[in-house]
Design a protein around this motif. Structure first.
Motif, mmCIF file in Angstrom:
data_model
loop_
_atom_site.group_PDB
_atom_site.id
_atom_site.type_symbol
_atom_site.label_atom_id
_atom_site.label_comp_id
_atom_site.label_asym_id
_atom_site.label_seq_id
_atom_site.Cartn_x
_atom_site.Cartn_y
_atom_site.Cartn_z
ATOM 1 N N LEU A 37 -7.801 14.834 1.953
ATOM 2 C CA LEU A 37 -7.655 13.186 1.637
ATOM 3 C C LEU A 37 -7.408 13.088 0.224
ATOM 4 O O LEU A 37 -8.112 13.383 -0.704
ATOM 5 C CB LEU A 37 -8.799 12.502 1.843
ATOM 6 C CG LEU A 37 -8.682 11.039 1.653
ATOM 7 C CD1 LEU A 37 -7.298 10.506 2.657
ATOM 8 C CD2 LEU A 37 -9.987 10.241 2.219
ATOM 9 N N ASN A 38 -6.057 12.838 -0.256
ATOM 10 C CA ASN A 38 -5.626 12.562 -1.660
ATOM 11 C C ASN A 38 -4.543 11.358 -1.531
ATOM 12 O O ASN A 38 -4.387 10.892 -0.333
ATOM 13 C CB ASN A 38 -4.907 13.832 -2.276
ATOM 14 C CG ASN A 38 -3.650 14.403 -1.580
ATOM 15 O OD1 ASN A 38 -3.139 13.631 -0.822
ATOM 16 N ND2 ASN A 38 -3.662 15.616 -1.885
ATOM 17 N N ARG A 39 -3.929 10.907 -2.721
ATOM 18 C CA ARG A 39 -3.268 9.951 -2.713
ATOM 19 C C ARG A 39 -1.819 10.063 -1.880
ATOM 20 O O ARG A 39 -1.189 9.179 -1.305
ATOM 21 C CB ARG A 39 -2.839 9.623 -4.257
ATOM 22 C CG ARG A 39 -2.040 8.335 -4.366
ATOM 23 C CD ARG A 39 -1.667 7.720 -5.765
ATOM 24 N NE ARG A 39 -0.303 8.145 -5.916
ATOM 25 C CZ ARG A 39 0.255 8.832 -7.098
ATOM 26 N NH1 ARG A 39 -0.740 8.843 -8.341
ATOM 27 N NH2 ARG A 39 1.432 8.947 -7.219
ATOM 28 N N ARG A 40 -1.459 11.362 -1.974
ATOM 29 C CA ARG A 40 0.091 11.575 -1.288
ATOM 30 C C ARG A 40 -0.225 11.582 0.045
ATOM 31 O O ARG A 40 0.480 11.030 0.857
ATOM 32 C CB ARG A 40 0.284 12.845 -1.800
ATOM 33 C CG ARG A 40 1.946 13.135 -1.019
ATOM 34 C CD ARG A 40 2.051 14.890 -1.387
ATOM 35 N NE ARG A 40 2.940 15.226 -0.053
ATOM 36 C CZ ARG A 40 2.707 15.468 1.253
ATOM 37 N NH1 ARG A 40 1.599 15.235 1.502
ATOM 38 N NH2 ARG A 40 3.480 15.855 1.794
ATOM 39 N N SER A 41 -1.347 12.149 0.720
ATOM 40 C CA SER A 41 -1.617 12.226 2.163
ATOM 41 C C SER A 41 -1.786 10.918 2.605
ATOM 42 O O SER A 41 -1.685 10.530 3.892
ATOM 43 C CB SER A 41 -2.619 13.242 2.145
ATOM 44 O OG SER A 41 -3.827 13.120 2.093
ATOM 45 N N ALA A 42 -2.676 10.012 1.937
ATOM 46 C CA ALA A 42 -3.334 8.736 2.307
ATOM 47 C C ALA A 42 -2.101 7.916 2.597
ATOM 48 O O ALA A 42 -1.876 7.089 3.581
ATOM 49 C CB ALA A 42 -4.206 8.411 1.451
ATOM 50 N N ARG A 43 -1.122 7.728 1.461
ATOM 51 C CA ARG A 43 -0.043 6.701 1.405
ATOM 52 C C ARG A 43 0.848 7.189 2.589
ATOM 53 O O ARG A 43 1.541 6.210 3.472
ATOM 54 C CB ARG A 43 0.759 6.707 0.198
ATOM 55 C CG ARG A 43 1.543 7.884 -0.170
ATOM 56 C CD ARG A 43 1.966 7.469 -1.606
ATOM 57 N NE ARG A 43 2.531 9.089 -2.160
ATOM 58 C CZ ARG A 43 2.888 9.320 -3.324
ATOM 59 N NH1 ARG A 43 2.599 8.457 -4.384
ATOM 60 N NH2 ARG A 43 3.532 10.478 -3.624
ATOM 61 N N GLY A 44 1.244 8.549 2.751
ATOM 62 C CA GLY A 44 2.104 8.804 3.863
ATOM 63 C C GLY A 44 1.531 8.901 5.187
ATOM 64 O O GLY A 44 2.254 8.242 6.052
ATOM 65 N N ALA A 45 0.360 8.968 5.333
ATOM 66 C CA ALA A 45 -0.274 8.777 6.635
ATOM 67 C C ALA A 45 -0.128 7.243 7.157
ATOM 68 O O ALA A 45 -0.178 6.980 8.122
ATOM 69 C CB ALA A 45 -1.838 9.169 6.599
#
Length: 168
Positions: A37-45
């Motif tokens: 869970l980081n910014r990139r993975s959260a916004r993409g998810a």
């Protein structure tokens, strides 16, 4: 702050990995990036999940997982976000999608009465179907973009707030 809030609501990755519909992905679910869970993975998810939430097809969770895997975004978030459309929210969301589709296609809205029958479904494919599908794609794309940038903005704001709090 945002990371801790999101993690509180995430299901255990072993439960998601062992879900009966997601087992078809087998070893692909063992990629650590799908659970990080980081910014990139959260916004993409959120973008993936919101997109499929507005698409009127069965097995939206499986489709969200199928796109989350090659994009390497957080799998539990993308699968859970699909549940924005649930039996309570689906009728108003899909009706709004139909209205958006009629506006996009410059068609008048047609009055219809839902009947849970195969014949009604076949008949409505030619009458309200095109506007509904176009509207669903427009709403799915818009929700996906809004979700992507909203999570990005909230995440950055949370990080800034944490930095300010640390400096005090």
């Amino acid at each position: 702050m945002a990371k801790k809030t999101i993690q509180r609501f995430l299901p255990d990755h072993n439960k998601v990995r062992d879900h009966k519909y997601l087992r078809i992905f087998g070893r692909l679910l063992h990629d650590a990036n799908l659970w990080h869970l980081n910014r990139r993975s959260a916004r993409g998810a959120f973008a993936v999940g919101l997109f499929f939430a507005f698409i009127p097809v069965p097995f939206q969770m499986v489709l969200a997982a199928a796109l989350a895997i090659p994009l390497r975004v957080n799998l539990p978030i993308s699968v859970a976000t699909v549940w924005i459309t649930n039996p309570l929210t689906m009728p108003p969301i899909f009706y709004c999608s139909y209205i958006v589709g009629t506006i996009a296609l410059a068609q008048p809205t047609q009055h219809f009465h839902f009947e849970p029958s195969w014949q009604w479904f076949i008949d409505s494919l030619t009458t309200i179907g095109p506007a509904f599908l176009v509207g669903s794609l427009i709403c799915a794309s818009a929700a996906s973009l809004v979700g992507y940038f909203a999570i990005d903005m909230l995440w950055k704001r949370s990080v800034r707030k944490a930095w300010l709090h640390r400096h005090k």
